[in-house]
Design an enzyme around this catalytic site. Structure first.
Site, PDB file in Angstrom:
ATOM      1  N   HIS A 522      25.978  -7.096  88.775  1.00 51.84           N
ATOM      2  CA  HIS A 522      25.805  -5.885  88.137  1.00 51.84           C
ATOM      3  C   HIS A 522      26.404  -6.001  86.779  1.00 51.84           C
ATOM      4  O   HIS A 522      27.068  -5.388  86.061  1.00 51.84           O
ATOM      5  CB  HIS A 522      26.670  -5.004  88.833  1.00 51.84           C
ATOM      6  N   ASP A 585      30.456  -5.870  94.738  1.00 52.22           N
ATOM      7  CA  ASP A 585      29.420  -5.483  95.714  1.00 52.22           C
ATOM      8  C   ASP A 585      28.074  -6.246  94.986  1.00 52.22           C
ATOM      9  O   ASP A 585      27.752  -6.575  93.898  1.00 52.22           O
ATOM     10  CB  ASP A 585      29.083  -3.958  95.754  1.00 52.22           C
ATOM     11  N   GLU A 586      27.039  -6.341  95.976  1.00 50.31           N
ATOM     12  CA  GLU A 586      25.739  -6.610  95.717  1.00 50.31           C
ATOM     13  C   GLU A 586      25.525  -7.688  94.589  1.00 50.31           C
ATOM     14  O   GLU A 586      24.819  -7.463  93.677  1.00 50.31           O
ATOM     15  CB  GLU A 586      24.913  -5.358  95.323  1.00 50.31           C
ATOM     16  N   CYS A 587      26.290  -8.827  94.926  1.00 46.94           N
ATOM     17  CA  CYS A 587      26.157  -9.793  94.090  1.00 46.94           C
ATOM     18  C   CYS A 587      25.288 -10.889  94.758  1.00 46.94           C
ATOM     19  O   CYS A 587      25.646 -11.882  95.574  1.00 46.94           O
ATOM     20  CB  CYS A 587      27.812 -10.476  93.958  1.00 46.94           C
TER      21      CYS A 587
END
EC number: 3.2.1.52
Length: 814
Positions: A522, A585-587
């Site tokens: 992100h 998160d969401e890496c």
């Protein structure tokens, strides 16, 4: 089968006894025991002195099943009445003038033949007052006091407006009020509305008919007539009426067979909903609107009226806490003086954050063991005041009073939070202060501030000016429902001093701000400003203008880690919170997997594979923060294939990762997307404004238990629960308020109350709380549904057809 209660009445009109070729059975309407009266419609007296029920003579075999099931209803304790007259002309004419003695006997005999227990005199053509009185007298003489005699005027006739009956209802009540059991007032067809309290109040304010004889008439479905009010909003109105007038006579519906929300398939659902709204609203504790629910509440009978200057005794820190929580809207000024009206007592026996509050004729006494307890007590105190006290300024000339009550209370969890995403859409500083005020009022005590993401960087870092010069704004925004980008630049950031002041404001209100800089994924906004902190071979890209998960990640070499440490050094200087959120998160691993530089870096760090770079980074930041007396918080991906002891796990992909963290001995905050993501649609109503998808109602939030399936012997600590406001599709502060409230109140309830309120009770309390949000100017979604101006309409906020459902969590996502 439960025997129905007498009041408040829940009455149904049943005219469409057969829907198409299908008989509408009566058994389901009495199953729950919540129906109090059944009115069969419509009875007509004909020229030949026969009596018909709708289109057939009352004794026609066509009605045999109806009369058989009517007896079953009566045996269940539900009186059965009939409606005489109505819109069809003729019947009232025959009873008027010198024809009364001719046409009354057939009516009398019909009532006796079927052992009916009452009559609804529905006069919708001109009829003289003398004849109505004569009819009432004759019925009372023939059937006695146990026989119910009711009338059904249009609402406007009750305040001297439009009247279909030809006589004055107030004159009638003055003449025969004792003989009229109640009136079923038609708040529809253009003669009145039940979308709010206004028309009901007009009737009550006339002061003629007692409140306990007022039954509020509603339309059951749009196709039945004009003036339909959807069930949620109808229940709001009923709850408000019952809270203000617990003795209210009740509610009726025209008509039963297709009444919503169940419609033709389940019309009895209307009975259950309105019954519960009336009874929950009339409950004296619910009428206080206390959210979250205290452990114990004992109501007295009197009220205490306060002057605007209240004398106080207690420690300065306690006085400061109470004064901070009471706010400007009450107009109260605390000061020293003889005979303190407000006494604040330190009591070490009370649990941390808890309090005892007593209000009686002598004043107010608050006991607590810490500042948080005094704050909580003061917020409860403010809820006990009139709704206007929750506004920004006191109501001129209004009396400030509260009920005699004794309350004992303490929180269930230490972490009762909301996450506010200010990265996708920037939140102006005044709106953050306003948001903190509303959090404090609900005893929410953690604001998780999501400061960075692909679409914007909001934290000013000295030495890295590009983060705000470049990273804090994007050229435009593209939403998938629109063909083109909006063409409007969007951005903003906070200076460190602005955030320091915000932190201090929050602390005074018992709220800890936990900042999040989301890494190592992100990071499009960061890399737009400083691309050399990304993969050396990667293409330079601007701040993201769309939403989703992007492949770009940090290249975690020595220079990048030094940059990250400097960002967090400054972050720690601004935010004194013990816990600091590092994201995680969401890496995606895609860029690392394709990168020769990442492979070389992984080897240098002694890692078996490039995918382990995130695990290394998580542990590095955990240790770095620990050395500085802080604790890392991360999203639950960081424990997917890794042990990270000491890191607080924020369980967002379901309930399971949090339980696993607790089994491992870690601390956890429950934030599962199925129950706590407040960016999802609030209802399945197609008119809701566009949102990210899925469906999370306040009822769904309220039904979630953060401690679900947590083993009693788990060595970890469940810190609490948190709601998430991701702002991809919330471009304004008003939009965020709409999505936050009332669901944030449900988060507060499950975070604070050891035994959260039942859904019906919480509905009634939210109705009261809605008045407080109105006073404060908060753009909340009423529990009755979105206001017309809050709906998506047909423009850019239009909800695509069938967008967002209500999927049940998979077993591994619970």
């Amino acid at each position: 089968m439960v025997k129905p209660e007498a009041t408040p009445r829940v009455v149904i009109y049943h005219q469409s006894h057969g829907h198409g070729e299908t008989f509408v059975p009566l058994a389901p309407m009495i199953e729950s025991g919540k129906l109090t009266h059944l009115v069969l419609a419509a009875v007509h007296i004909n020229e030949d002195k026969t009596v018909t029920l709708n289109d057939h003579p009352h004794d026609d075999p066509y009605h045999d099943q109806l009369w058989a099931e009517t007896r079953m209803v009566q045996e269940a304790g539900v009186p059965v009445l009939v409606m005489v007259g109505g819109w069809a002309p003729g019947t009232t004419d025959k009873l008027d003038g010198d024809q009364f003695d001719t046409y009354y006997p057939p009516l009398r005999d019909f009532l006796k033949a079927h052992q009916l227990q009452g009559i609804d005199i529905d006069v919708e053509q001109d009829m003289s007052l003398d004849v109505v009185i004569r009819l009432i007298d004759a019925l009372r003489a023939d059937f006695g006091r146990e026989f119910d005699i009711i009338l059904a005027p249009v609402a406007s006739a009750m305040w001297g407006g439009a009247n279909l009956s030809g006589f004055d209802y107030e004159e009638l009540y003055r003449a025969r009020g004792e003989e009229i059991d109640w009136v079923q007032i038609q708040f529809y067809s253009g003669f009145g509305e039940l979308s709010d309290l206004r028309d009901v109040q007009r009737v009550i304010d006339r002061g003629v008919y007692p409140v306990d004889k007022l039954v509020l008439g509603a339309i059951g479905a749009p196709e039945t007539g004009t003036g339909f009010v959807e069930i949620d909003q109808l229940c709001v109105t009923l709850s408000e009426v019952a809270a203000r007038y617990p003795e209210i006579g009740g509610v009726d519906v025209w008509e039963y067979f297709n009444a919503l929300p169940g419609g033709v398939a389940a019309p009895w659902e209307w009975i259950d909903r309105v019954h519960d709204a009336l009874h929950a609203g009339a409950d004296r504790v619910n009428a206080l609107g206390l959210i979250p629910t205290p452990e114990t509440v004992e109501l007295g009978e009197g009220r205490l009226t306060l002057p605007r200057r209240v004398t106080v005794s207690g420690a300065p820190s306690a006085v400061d806490a109470v004064e901070s929580a009471l706010g400007t809207g009450t107009g109260i000024r605390l000061g020293e003086g003889d005979g303190a009206l407000l006494t604040l007592v330190d009591d070490a026996d009370i649990a941390a954050g808890g309090y005892r509050l007593k209000v009686d004729g002598s004043g107010i006494r608050v006991s607590a063991t810490d500042r948080d307890g005094f704050l909580a007590a003061a917020h409860t105190l403010r809820q006990l005041f009139p709704e206007w006290a929750s506004g920004p300024w006191p109501l001129p000339g209004a009396e400030l009073s509260l009920p005699h009550v004794t309350i004992s209370d303490a929180p269930r969890f230490a972490w009762r939070g909301l996450m506010l995403d200010v990265a996708r859409h920037f939140e102006p500083l005044p709106a953050l202060y306003r948001f903190l005020d509303q959090m404090a009022a609900l005893k929410l005590n953690v604001l998780h501030l999501h400061l960075t993401d692909d679409q914007g960087w909001r934290f000013d870092v000295k030495g890295y000016p590009g983060l705000v010069r470049v990273g804090s704004w994007r050229t435009d925004t593209h939403v998938w429902t629109q063909k083109e980008n909006d063409g409007t630049p969007h951005g903003g950031f906070y200076t460190q001093d602005q955030l320091r002041a915000l932190v201090d404001y929050a602390q005074h209100r018992g709220i800890t701000i936990v900042p999040e800089v989301d890494l190592p994924g992100h990071v499009r906004a960061l890399l737009a400003a400083y691309p050399h902190f990304g993969d050396p071979a990667a293409e330079r890209k601007p701040v993201a203008t769309t939403f989703g998960v992007f492949d770009e990640v940090l290249h975690l070499d020595t220079d990048t880690v030094a940059m990250v440490e400097e960002i967090f050094t400054q972050l720690l200087d601004v935010f004194p919170s013990k816990r600091i959120h590092i994201g995680g998160d969401e890496c995606p691993k895609t860029q690392w997997q394709a990168s020769a530089a990442a492979a070389e870096l992984a080897t240098e760090l002694g890692l078996a594979r490039v995918e382990d770079l995130q695990n290394w980074f998580t542990d590095h930041m955990r240790d770095w923060l620990t050395e500085r007396g802080r604790q890392a918080v991360a999203w639950d991906e960081v424990i997917d294939d890794h042990e990270s002891p000491g890191t607080v796990i924020m369980s967002w992909r379901g309930h399971g990762p949090g339980v696993e963290a607790l089994r491992r001995g870690q601390e956890a905050v429950m934030a599962p997307w199925h129950y706590t993501y407040l960016d999802q649609y609030q209802s399945e109503d197609q008119r809701e404004p566009f949102a990210i998808g899925a469906f999370t109602s306040w009822q769904k939030v309220l039904g979630y238990d953060p401690a679900l399936d947590v083993p009693a012997d788990a060595p970890g600590t469940l810190l609490g629960v948190q709601g998430q406001l991701w702002s991809e599709y919330m471009p304004t502060a008003q939009a965020k308020e709409y999505m936050a409230f009332p669901r944030a109140a449900a988060i507060a309830e499950i975070g604070w109350a050891k035994q959260p309120a039942a859904e019906d009770d919480f509905f009634a309390r939210l109705v009261v709380q809605g008045g407080r949000w109105d006073a404060a100017g908060i753009n909340h979604r009423s529990v009755g549904g979105a206001k017309p101006w809050q709906m998506g309409g047909t423009g850019r906020l239009h909800r695509p057809e069938d967008h967002g459902g209500s999927p049940d969590p998979k077993p591994d996502e619970q």
